[in-house]
Design a protein around this motif. Structure first.
Motif, PDB file in Angstrom:
ATOM      1  N   GLN A  43       0.838  -1.208   0.000  1.00 51.08           N
ATOM      2  CA  GLN A  43       0.000   0.000   0.000  1.00 51.08           C
ATOM      3  C   GLN A  43       0.868   1.251   0.000  1.00 51.08           C
ATOM      4  O   GLN A  43       0.578   2.209  -0.716  1.00 51.08           O
ATOM      5  N   GLN A  44       1.940   1.238   0.769  1.00 54.30           N
ATOM      6  CA  GLN A  44       2.847   2.391   0.783  1.00 54.30           C
ATOM      7  C   GLN A  44       3.463   2.606  -0.589  1.00 54.30           C
ATOM      8  O   GLN A  44       3.589   3.746  -1.048  1.00 54.30           O
ATOM      9  N   TRP A  45       3.837   1.537  -1.246  1.00 54.15           N
ATOM     10  CA  TRP A  45       4.453   1.665  -2.561  1.00 54.15           C
ATOM     11  C   TRP A  45       3.428   2.146  -3.594  1.00 54.15           C
ATOM     12  O   TRP A  45       3.774   2.894  -4.500  1.00 54.15           O
ATOM     13  N   LYS A  46       2.187   1.707  -3.446  1.00 53.40           N
ATOM     14  CA  LYS A  46       1.140   2.192  -4.367  1.00 53.40           C
ATOM     15  C   LYS A  46       0.909   3.685  -4.178  1.00 53.40           C
ATOM     16  O   LYS A  46       0.643   4.400  -5.147  1.00 53.40           O
ATOM     17  N   ASP A  47       1.003   4.144  -2.931  1.00 47.95           N
ATOM     18  CA  ASP A  47       0.772   5.558  -2.626  1.00 47.95           C
ATOM     19  C   ASP A  47       1.975   6.436  -2.968  1.00 47.95           C
ATOM     20  O   ASP A  47       1.850   7.656  -3.026  1.00 47.95           O
ATOM     21  N   ASP A  48       3.136   5.834  -3.176  1.00 47.24           N
ATOM     22  CA  ASP A  48       4.372   6.578  -3.449  1.00 47.24           C
ATOM     23  C   ASP A  48       4.490   6.849  -4.952  1.00 47.24           C
ATOM     24  O   ASP A  48       4.654   5.917  -5.744  1.00 47.24           O
ATOM     25  N   PRO A  49       4.440   8.105  -5.348  1.00 51.29           N
ATOM     26  CA  PRO A  49       4.500   8.419  -6.782  1.00 51.29           C
ATOM     27  C   PRO A  49       5.862   8.109  -7.420  1.00 51.29           C
ATOM     28  O   PRO A  49       5.952   7.992  -8.646  1.00 51.29           O
ATOM     29  N   THR A  50       6.890   7.938  -6.619  1.00 52.97           N
ATOM     30  CA  THR A  50       8.207   7.637  -7.191  1.00 52.97           C
ATOM     31  C   THR A  50       8.364   6.159  -7.537  1.00 52.97           C
ATOM     32  O   THR A  50       9.321   5.782  -8.200  1.00 52.97           O
ATOM     33  N   ARG A  51       7.440   5.335  -7.089  1.00 51.50           N
ATOM     34  CA  ARG A  51       7.496   3.895  -7.391  1.00 51.50           C
ATOM     35  C   ARG A  51       6.691   3.618  -8.651  1.00 51.50           C
ATOM     36  O   ARG A  51       5.595   4.133  -8.835  1.00 51.50           O
ATOM     37  N   ASP A  55       7.606  -2.182  -9.593  1.00 53.41           N
ATOM     38  CA  ASP A  55       7.987  -2.337  -8.185  1.00 53.41           C
ATOM     39  C   ASP A  55       6.831  -2.910  -7.368  1.00 53.41           C
ATOM     40  O   ASP A  55       7.009  -3.814  -6.542  1.00 53.41           O
ATOM     41  N   VAL A  56       5.644  -2.378  -7.620  1.00 56.61           N
ATOM     42  CA  VAL A  56       4.460  -2.836  -6.889  1.00 56.61           C
ATOM     43  C   VAL A  56       4.170  -4.296  -7.226  1.00 56.61           C
ATOM     44  O   VAL A  56       3.896  -5.113  -6.340  1.00 56.61           O
ATOM     45  N   LYS A  57       4.254  -4.649  -8.502  1.00 58.12           N
ATOM     46  CA  LYS A  57       4.001  -6.033  -8.918  1.00 58.12           C
ATOM     47  C   LYS A  57       4.984  -6.993  -8.253  1.00 58.12           C
ATOM     48  O   LYS A  57       4.613  -8.082  -7.821  1.00 58.12           O
ATOM     49  N   LYS A  58       6.242  -6.589  -8.182  1.00 53.37           N
ATOM     50  CA  LYS A  58       7.246  -7.430  -7.531  1.00 53.37           C
ATOM     51  C   LYS A  58       6.894  -7.656  -6.059  1.00 53.37           C
ATOM     52  O   LYS A  58       7.013  -8.763  -5.539  1.00 53.37           O
ATOM     53  N   GLN A  59       6.449  -6.609  -5.385  1.00 50.08           N
ATOM     54  CA  GLN A  59       6.066  -6.741  -3.976  1.00 50.08           C
ATOM     55  C   GLN A  59       4.830  -7.625  -3.833  1.00 50.08           C
ATOM     56  O   GLN A  59       4.699  -8.372  -2.868  1.00 50.08           O
ATOM     57  N   GLU A  60       3.926  -7.562  -4.804  1.00 49.50           N
ATOM     58  CA  GLU A  60       2.743  -8.427  -4.770  1.00 49.50           C
ATOM     59  C   GLU A  60       3.138  -9.886  -4.981  1.00 49.50           C
ATOM     60  O   GLU A  60       2.527 -10.784  -4.406  1.00 49.50           O
TER      61      GLU A  60
END
Length: 119
Positions: A43-51, A55-60
């Motif tokens: 959720q933090q990475w989704k909210d971070d515009p620099t990501r 990156d989000v897919k990898k974390q998922e």
């Protein structure tokens, strides 16, 4: 009538099987915490515009691995619970073993594990 050697072997077996169940319950608690932490991280990475999306897919994917590992831990817990329950059921009543601390502890462990398995 159990002989003393057989009683000691039985108590040792109960301790080992109860230890396996306790270890697996601890592992499940750790997995639950890690899954919650990973969900928060996503959720933090989704909210971070620099990501970016990658990156989000990898974390998922990491989260999916944790969830998969947890289901394996649940099946192993179920197996260990069945083994411990079978061992406790085999406890001879007339030798006082059923009142021993080890067997009482094993029964408490079984109750805790059953609560986890049914939740």
């Amino acid at each position: 009538q159990f002989d003393p050697g057989a009683m000691a072997a039985y108590i040792r077996e109960v301790k080992i099987k109860a230890g396996s169940v306790n270890r697996m319950m601890k592992d499940l608690q750790a997995s639950d915490k890690e899954i919650a932490r990973q969900e928060q991280r996503i959720q933090q990475w989704k909210d971070d515009p620099t990501r970016d999306e990658y990156d989000v897919k990898k974390q998922e994917e990491v989260l999916a691995e944790y969830v998969s590992g947890r289901s394996d831990e649940m099946s192993r817990l179920k197996k260990f619970v069945e083994e411990l329950a079978s061992c406790v059921e085999e406890c001879p009543e007339d030798d006082g073993l059923s009142e021993s601390e080890e067997v009482k502890g094993a029964k408490e462990t079984l109750a805790k594990a059953e609560a986890i398995l049914t939740s």
